[in-house]
Design a protein around this motif. Structure first.
Motif, PDB file in Angstrom:
ATOM      1  N   ASP A   3      -5.594   0.646   1.085  1.00 27.32           N
ATOM      2  CA  ASP A   3      -4.252   1.122   1.398  1.00 27.32           C
ATOM      3  C   ASP A   3      -3.824   0.561   2.752  1.00 27.32           C
ATOM      4  OD1 ASP A   3      -4.309   2.630  -0.913  1.00 27.32           O
ATOM      5  OD2 ASP A   3      -4.914   4.481   0.114  1.00 27.32           O
ATOM      6  N   ILE A   4      -2.564   0.200   2.862  1.00 25.92           N
ATOM      7  CA  ILE A   4      -1.997  -0.165   4.161  1.00 25.92           C
ATOM      8  C   ILE A   4      -1.140   1.007   4.618  1.00 25.92           C
ATOM      9  CG2 ILE A   4      -0.523  -1.763   5.411  1.00 25.92           C
ATOM     10  CD1 ILE A   4      -1.330  -3.939   3.500  1.00 25.92           C
ATOM     11  N   VAL A   5      -1.575   1.692   5.668  1.00 24.02           N
ATOM     12  CA  VAL A   5      -0.941   2.933   6.098  1.00 24.02           C
ATOM     13  C   VAL A   5      -0.812   2.963   7.619  1.00 24.02           C
ATOM     14  CG1 VAL A   5      -1.814   4.250   4.113  1.00 24.02           C
ATOM     15  CG2 VAL A   5      -3.194   4.084   6.193  1.00 24.02           C
ATOM     16  N   ARG A   6      -0.097   3.960   8.061  1.00 22.67           N
ATOM     17  CA  ARG A   6       0.014   4.253   9.493  1.00 22.67           C
ATOM     18  C   ARG A   6      -0.679   5.591   9.730  1.00 22.67           C
ATOM     19  NH1 ARG A   6       3.593   7.417  12.137  1.00 22.67           N
ATOM     20  NH2 ARG A   6       4.884   7.590  10.256  1.00 22.67           N
TER      21      ARG A   6
ATOM     22  N   ALA B  97      -2.384  10.030   7.018  1.00 18.24           N
ATOM     23  CA  ALA B  97      -1.744   8.720   7.119  1.00 18.24           C
ATOM     24  C   ALA B  97      -0.445   8.716   6.334  1.00 18.24           C
ATOM     25  CB  ALA B  97      -2.680   7.633   6.599  1.00 18.24           C
ATOM     26  N   SER B  98       0.369   7.717   6.602  1.00 19.74           N
ATOM     27  CA  SER B  98       1.674   7.584   5.968  1.00 19.74           C
ATOM     28  C   SER B  98       1.863   6.152   5.502  1.00 19.74           C
ATOM     29  CB  SER B  98       2.787   7.970   6.943  1.00 19.74           C
ATOM     30  OG  SER B  98       4.057   7.763   6.370  1.00 19.74           O
ATOM     31  N   TYR B  99       2.437   5.996   4.295  1.00 20.65           N
ATOM     32  CA  TYR B  99       2.749   4.676   3.759  1.00 20.65           C
ATOM     33  C   TYR B  99       4.070   4.165   4.345  1.00 20.65           C
ATOM     34  CZ  TYR B  99      -0.838   5.606   0.217  1.00 20.65           C
ATOM     35  OH  TYR B  99      -2.015   5.880  -0.424  1.00 20.65           O
TER      36      TYR B  99
ATOM     37  N   LYS C 145       1.680   1.140  13.866  1.00 18.73           N
ATOM     38  CA  LYS C 145       0.520   0.257  13.893  1.00 18.73           C
ATOM     39  C   LYS C 145      -0.115   0.365  12.499  1.00 18.73           C
ATOM     40  CE  LYS C 145      -2.016   0.333  17.542  1.00 18.73           C
ATOM     41  NZ  LYS C 145      -2.995   0.776  18.566  1.00 18.73           N
ATOM     42  N   TRP C 146       0.009  -0.688  11.703  1.00 17.91           N
ATOM     43  CA  TRP C 146      -0.426  -0.637  10.319  1.00 17.91           C
ATOM     44  C   TRP C 146      -1.915  -0.922  10.205  1.00 17.91           C
ATOM     45  CZ3 TRP C 146       2.902   1.795   7.540  1.00 17.91           C
ATOM     46  CH2 TRP C 146       4.255   1.722   7.855  1.00 17.91           C
ATOM     47  N   VAL C 147      -2.562  -0.147   9.344  1.00 18.85           N
ATOM     48  CA  VAL C 147      -4.022  -0.175   9.221  1.00 18.85           C
ATOM     49  C   VAL C 147      -4.394  -0.314   7.750  1.00 18.85           C
ATOM     50  CG1 VAL C 147      -6.162   1.091   9.662  1.00 18.85           C
ATOM     51  CG2 VAL C 147      -4.233   1.304  11.249  1.00 18.85           C
ATOM     52  N   VAL C 148      -5.381  -1.159   7.480  1.00 20.68           N
ATOM     53  CA  VAL C 148      -5.942  -1.277   6.136  1.00 20.68           C
ATOM     54  C   VAL C 148      -7.114  -0.298   6.034  1.00 20.68           C
ATOM     55  CG1 VAL C 148      -7.064  -2.776   4.452  1.00 20.68           C
ATOM     56  CG2 VAL C 148      -5.273  -3.693   5.935  1.00 20.68           C
TER      57      VAL C 148
ATOM     58  N   ARG D 190      -9.302  -1.334   9.402  1.00 23.35           N
ATOM     59  CA  ARG D 190      -9.019  -2.411  10.355  1.00 23.35           C
ATOM     60  C   ARG D 190      -7.506  -2.518  10.494  1.00 23.35           C
ATOM     61  NH1 ARG D 190      -6.837  -6.729   7.825  1.00 23.35           N
ATOM     62  NH2 ARG D 190      -7.261  -7.012   5.601  1.00 23.35           N
ATOM     63  N   GLU D 191      -7.078  -3.155  11.566  1.00 20.19           N
ATOM     64  CA  GLU D 191      -5.644  -3.351  11.757  1.00 20.19           C
ATOM     65  C   GLU D 191      -5.113  -4.374  10.762  1.00 20.19           C
ATOM     66  OE1 GLU D 191      -3.597  -3.456  15.520  1.00 20.19           O
ATOM     67  OE2 GLU D 191      -5.511  -3.086  16.565  1.00 20.19           O
ATOM     68  N   ALA D 192      -3.929  -4.104  10.226  1.00 22.27           N
ATOM     69  CA  ALA D 192      -3.286  -5.015   9.285  1.00 22.27           C
ATOM     70  C   ALA D 192      -2.278  -5.895  10.007  1.00 22.27           C
ATOM     71  CB  ALA D 192      -2.597  -4.227   8.175  1.00 22.27           C
ATOM     72  N   THR D 193      -1.959  -7.013   9.404  1.00 23.68           N
ATOM     73  CA  THR D 193      -0.949  -7.896   9.989  1.00 23.68           C
ATOM     74  C   THR D 193       0.454  -7.317   9.813  1.00 23.68           C
ATOM     75  OG1 THR D 193      -0.849  -9.137   7.911  1.00 23.68           O
ATOM     76  CG2 THR D 193      -2.371  -9.924   9.597  1.00 23.68           C
ATOM     77  N   GLY D 194       0.582  -6.383   8.877  1.00 24.46           N
ATOM     78  CA  GLY D 194       1.868  -5.754   8.623  1.00 24.46           C
ATOM     79  C   GLY D 194       1.801  -4.931   7.358  1.00 24.46           C
ATOM     80  N   PRO D 195       2.857  -4.184   7.051  1.00 23.94           N
ATOM     81  CA  PRO D 195       2.824  -3.324   5.858  1.00 23.94           C
ATOM     82  C   PRO D 195       2.820  -4.100   4.551  1.00 23.94           C
ATOM     83  CG  PRO D 195       5.008  -3.333   6.844  1.00 23.94           C
ATOM     84  CD  PRO D 195       4.118  -4.063   7.791  1.00 23.94           C
ATOM     85  N   ASP D 196       3.133  -5.399   4.602  1.00 21.43           N
ATOM     86  CA  ASP D 196       3.187  -6.215   3.387  1.00 21.43           C
ATOM     87  C   ASP D 196       2.013  -7.177   3.274  1.00 21.43           C
ATOM     88  OD1 ASP D 196       5.661  -5.055   2.696  1.00 21.43           O
ATOM     89  OD2 ASP D 196       6.729  -6.467   3.990  1.00 21.43           O
TER      90      ASP D 196
END
Length: 217
Positions: A29-32, A72-74, A117-120, A141-147
């Protein structure tokens, strides 16, 4: 009727296997991350299968456990709650012993909607609110972005291996049936045909003998 029963059994077995794989294999999941905390949680017969054994991590009793949670939040505004438990050496085999470190990492990655700050988050399991069941976070881990595009390599490899294994087992079974079972069945059929032929001959001779006695009378 028997064909329908066989297909029903196959469908049920396939659904069970698919559900097992969906629960066990890692998902992403990519979440905040919005919050991290500990909470005493009731673990009873209806949901104990979804939790680690009491002696892994902290435990208050066999029915109440002190469990770490991550809120967390999507990107679309939806929310998700993860539990953060060690898995140890039990199933599923994630061999997770760093839930304390993961909780600290999650706390460090918290962010607000204004400065996200988006997180995988890699996890396994399902979310069933009415049974108080939560997916277990394994790593993040930190994501490059929500997409960010994530390729689930582990599920792909595991499913491909299982398909290969099923195909090989079916081929081995077909070869075993063709080389071992069918010749024996054919031999038994020939033997039975010979027995029937001999029995028919004996019965025919008995009938002829009885007919000869009737003719003499």
């Amino acid at each position: 009727m028997w064909t329908k029963v066989k297909w029903a059994f196959r469908i049920i077995a396939a659904l069970f296997v698919l559900g097992f794989l969906h629960y066990t294999l890692p998902q992403h999941d990519i979440v905040r991350i919005t919050n991290t905390y500990n909470r005493l949680t009731s673990v009873g017969p209806e949901n104990s299968w979804a939790y680690s054994v009491p002696d892994i991590g902290t435990a208050e009793s066999t029915t109440t456990r002190d469990i770490r949670f991550i809120d967390a939040s999507y990107a679309d505004g939806g929310v998700i709650v993860y539990r953060n438990e060690d898995t140890g050496w039990i199933w599923p085999p994630y061999f997770k012993y760093d839930s304390s470190n993961l909780q600290a990492e999650a706390g460090n990655l918290k962010s607000t909607a204004e400065a996200p700050k988006w997180v995988v988050v890699t996890h396994y399991g399902w979310r069933f609110p009415f049974l108080s069941i939560y997916p277990n976070a394994v790593s993040m881990r930190e994501a490059t972005g929500p997409d960010e595009r994530i390729i689930p390599w582990v599920p792909v490899v595991v499913i491909a291996f299982l398909i290969f294994l099923v195909v090989m087992i079916r081929r081995m079974w077909a070869q075993f049936w063709e080389r071992s079972v069918e010749p024996v069945a054919a031999e038994m059929g020939e033997t039975w045909d010979g027995v029937e032929a001999k029995a028919s001959g004996v019965i025919g001779r008995i009938r002829a003998w009885l007919a000869s006695w009737r003719a003499k009378k």
